[in-house]
Design a protein around this motif. Structure first.
Motif, PDB file in Angstrom:
ATOM      1  N   MET A   1      46.271 -33.830 -20.110  1.00 39.50           N
ATOM      2  CA  MET A   1      46.779 -35.086 -19.603  1.00 39.50           C
ATOM      3  C   MET A   1      48.220 -35.301 -20.059  1.00 39.50           C
ATOM      4  N   ALA A   2      48.492 -34.998 -21.322  1.00 37.94           N
ATOM      5  CA  ALA A   2      49.856 -35.166 -21.823  1.00 37.94           C
ATOM      6  C   ALA A   2      50.822 -34.279 -21.052  1.00 37.94           C
ATOM      7  N   ASN A   3      50.373 -33.084 -20.677  1.00 39.10           N
ATOM      8  CA  ASN A   3      51.231 -32.194 -19.887  1.00 39.10           C
ATOM      9  C   ASN A   3      51.525 -32.786 -18.515  1.00 39.10           C
ATOM     10  N   LEU A   4      50.527 -33.402 -17.894  1.00 37.67           N
ATOM     11  CA  LEU A   4      50.752 -34.046 -16.598  1.00 37.67           C
ATOM     12  C   LEU A   4      51.756 -35.190 -16.725  1.00 37.67           C
ATOM     13  N   LEU A   5      51.614 -35.969 -17.780  1.00 38.00           N
ATOM     14  CA  LEU A   5      52.557 -37.071 -18.000  1.00 38.00           C
ATOM     15  C   LEU A   5      53.966 -36.530 -18.213  1.00 38.00           C
ATOM     16  N   ALA A   6      54.069 -35.414 -18.935  1.00 33.22           N
ATOM     17  CA  ALA A   6      55.384 -34.812 -19.189  1.00 33.22           C
ATOM     18  C   ALA A   6      56.023 -34.292 -17.905  1.00 33.22           C
ATOM     19  N   GLU A   7      55.203 -33.990 -16.903  1.00 40.13           N
ATOM     20  CA  GLU A   7      55.730 -33.530 -15.622  1.00 40.13           C
ATOM     21  C   GLU A   7      56.369 -34.664 -14.815  1.00 40.13           C
ATOM     22  N   VAL A   8      55.914 -35.886 -15.025  1.00 37.97           N
ATOM     23  CA  VAL A   8      56.402 -36.999 -14.201  1.00 37.97           C
ATOM     24  C   VAL A   8      57.349 -37.947 -14.939  1.00 37.97           C
ATOM     25  N   LEU A   9      57.462 -37.810 -16.253  1.00 32.05           N
ATOM     26  CA  LEU A   9      58.334 -38.696 -17.025  1.00 32.05           C
ATOM     27  C   LEU A   9      59.304 -37.894 -17.876  1.00 32.05           C
ATOM     28  N   PRO A  10      60.570 -38.305 -17.928  1.00 31.39           N
ATOM     29  CA  PRO A  10      61.487 -37.684 -18.878  1.00 31.39           C
ATOM     30  C   PRO A  10      61.054 -38.042 -20.311  1.00 31.39           C
ATOM     31  N   ALA A  11      61.531 -37.293 -21.273  1.00 33.78           N
ATOM     32  CA  ALA A  11      61.076 -37.414 -22.663  1.00 33.78           C
ATOM     33  C   ALA A  11      61.192 -38.830 -23.215  1.00 33.78           C
ATOM     34  N   ASP A  12      62.298 -39.535 -22.950  1.00 34.04           N
ATOM     35  CA  ASP A  12      62.453 -40.873 -23.513  1.00 34.04           C
ATOM     36  C   ASP A  12      61.428 -41.843 -22.927  1.00 34.04           C
ATOM     37  N   ARG A  13      61.153 -41.719 -21.632  1.00 36.38           N
ATOM     38  CA  ARG A  13      60.147 -42.587 -21.011  1.00 36.38           C
ATOM     39  C   ARG A  13      58.740 -42.202 -21.455  1.00 36.38           C
ATOM     40  N   LEU A  14      58.517 -40.909 -21.657  1.00 37.69           N
ATOM     41  CA  LEU A  14      57.212 -40.456 -22.133  1.00 37.69           C
ATOM     42  C   LEU A  14      56.943 -40.998 -23.531  1.00 37.69           C
ATOM     43  N   ALA A  15      57.958 -40.982 -24.389  1.00 41.62           N
ATOM     44  CA  ALA A  15      57.795 -41.532 -25.739  1.00 41.62           C
ATOM     45  C   ALA A  15      57.438 -43.013 -25.671  1.00 41.62           C
ATOM     46  N   THR A  16      58.110 -43.750 -24.804  1.00 40.01           N
ATOM     47  CA  THR A  16      57.802 -45.170 -24.634  1.00 40.01           C
ATOM     48  C   THR A  16      56.400 -45.350 -24.068  1.00 40.01           C
ATOM     49  N   PHE A  17      56.030 -44.523 -23.099  1.00 38.45           N
ATOM     50  CA  PHE A  17      54.692 -44.597 -22.511  1.00 38.45           C
ATOM     51  C   PHE A  17      53.628 -44.386 -23.583  1.00 38.45           C
ATOM     52  N   PHE A  18      53.799 -43.390 -24.428  1.00 40.08           N
ATOM     53  CA  PHE A  18      52.831 -43.136 -25.500  1.00 40.08           C
ATOM     54  C   PHE A  18      52.714 -44.350 -26.428  1.00 40.08           C
ATOM     55  N   ARG A  19      53.854 -44.923 -26.797  1.00 39.31           N
ATOM     56  CA  ARG A  19      53.837 -46.096 -27.685  1.00 39.31           C
ATOM     57  C   ARG A  19      53.080 -47.250 -27.032  1.00 39.31           C
ATOM     58  N   VAL A  20      53.377 -47.500 -25.758  1.00 38.31           N
ATOM     59  CA  VAL A  20      52.722 -48.598 -25.040  1.00 38.31           C
ATOM     60  C   VAL A  20      51.226 -48.326 -24.887  1.00 38.31           C
ATOM     61  N   ALA A  21      50.851 -47.080 -24.641  1.00 36.63           N
ATOM     62  CA  ALA A  21      49.431 -46.737 -24.484  1.00 36.63           C
ATOM     63  C   ALA A  21      48.658 -47.006 -25.770  1.00 36.63           C
ATOM     64  N   ILE A  22      49.247 -46.669 -26.907  1.00 27.83           N
ATOM     65  CA  ILE A  22      48.587 -46.950 -28.191  1.00 27.83           C
ATOM     66  C   ILE A  22      48.464 -48.449 -28.396  1.00 27.83           C
ATOM     67  N   GLU A  23      49.545 -49.187 -28.129  1.00 28.74           N
ATOM     68  CA  GLU A  23      49.496 -50.643 -28.283  1.00 28.74           C
ATOM     69  C   GLU A  23      48.438 -51.254 -27.358  1.00 28.74           C
ATOM     70  N   ALA A  24      48.341 -50.744 -26.127  1.00 27.87           N
ATOM     71  CA  ALA A  24      47.360 -51.264 -25.174  1.00 27.87           C
ATOM     72  C   ALA A  24      45.940 -51.002 -25.658  1.00 27.87           C
ATOM     73  N   GLU A  25      45.701 -49.817 -26.185  1.00 27.80           N
ATOM     74  CA  GLU A  25      44.372 -49.490 -26.698  1.00 27.80           C
ATOM     75  C   GLU A  25      44.018 -50.385 -27.881  1.00 27.80           C
ATOM     76  N   GLU A  26      44.965 -50.572 -28.793  1.00 24.89           N
ATOM     77  CA  GLU A  26      44.722 -51.441 -29.950  1.00 24.89           C
ATOM     78  C   GLU A  26      44.479 -52.880 -29.514  1.00 24.89           C
ATOM     79  N   GLU A  27      45.278 -53.356 -28.571  1.00 21.30           N
ATOM     80  CA  GLU A  27      45.136 -54.731 -28.084  1.00 21.30           C
ATOM     81  C   GLU A  27      43.781 -54.941 -27.404  1.00 21.30           C
ATOM     82  N   SER A  28      43.347 -53.949 -26.638  1.00 17.75           N
ATOM     83  CA  SER A  28      42.088 -54.094 -25.912  1.00 17.75           C
ATOM     84  C   SER A  28      40.873 -54.026 -26.836  1.00 17.75           C
TER      85      SER A  28
END
Length: 100
Positions: free
Chosen positions: A1-28
Motif C-alpha cells: 500500500m505504501a508503494n502505491l501511495l508513493a506512486e501517486v504522491l511526491p515525497a513531501d505530500r506522502l510524508a504529510t499523508f502519513f502524518r495525517v493518517a496516523i492522526e486520523a487513526e488516533e482521533e478515531s
C-alpha cells in the motif's frame, strides 16, 4: 500500500499523508469518537486541513484518499500506526523531507 501511495504522491505530500493518517487513526480511537467520526471521516478532514485548496484539485491526493480509506483494514488490528511509522522512517532515509 505504501508503494502505491508513493506512486501517486511526491515525497513531501506522502510524508504529510502519513502524518495525517496516523492522526486520523488516533482521533478515531478516542473515547468520544462519535464526535470525531470514523477513521475515513477523520482522514478526510485532516487531509483537507493539510492540503487546503490542493485537496480537491490534485488527482494524486484523490487517489491517495481512496487508498488511505482502506489502508487500516488491510493490516491486523493495532498494526496500522506502527506500519505507517515504519513507512515514514523508510521515506526519511530515502528523501530529505522539509520540516513542517
Amino acid at each position: 500500500m505504501a508503494n502505491l501511495l508513493a506512486e501517486v504522491l511526491p515525497a513531501d505530500r506522502l510524508a504529510t499523508f502519513f502524518r495525517v493518517a496516523i492522526e486520523a487513526e488516533e482521533e478515531s480511537r478516542q473515547p468520544a469518537r462519535f464526535l470525531a467520526g470514523i477513521y475515513s471521516d477523520c482522514l478526510d478532514r485532516g487531509l483537507g486541513r493539510a492540503f487546503k485548496e490542493l485537496y480537491e484539485s490534485d488527482p494524486g491526493l484523490n487517489v491517495a484518499w481512496h487508498l488511505g480509506r482502506v489502508f487500516p483494514n488491510l493490516l491486523p488490528n493495532g498494526e496500522f500506526i506502527p506500519y505507517v511509522q515504519l513507512a515514514q522512517k523508510a521515506l526519511e532515509q530515502v528523501v530529505a523531507i522539509p520540516a513542517q
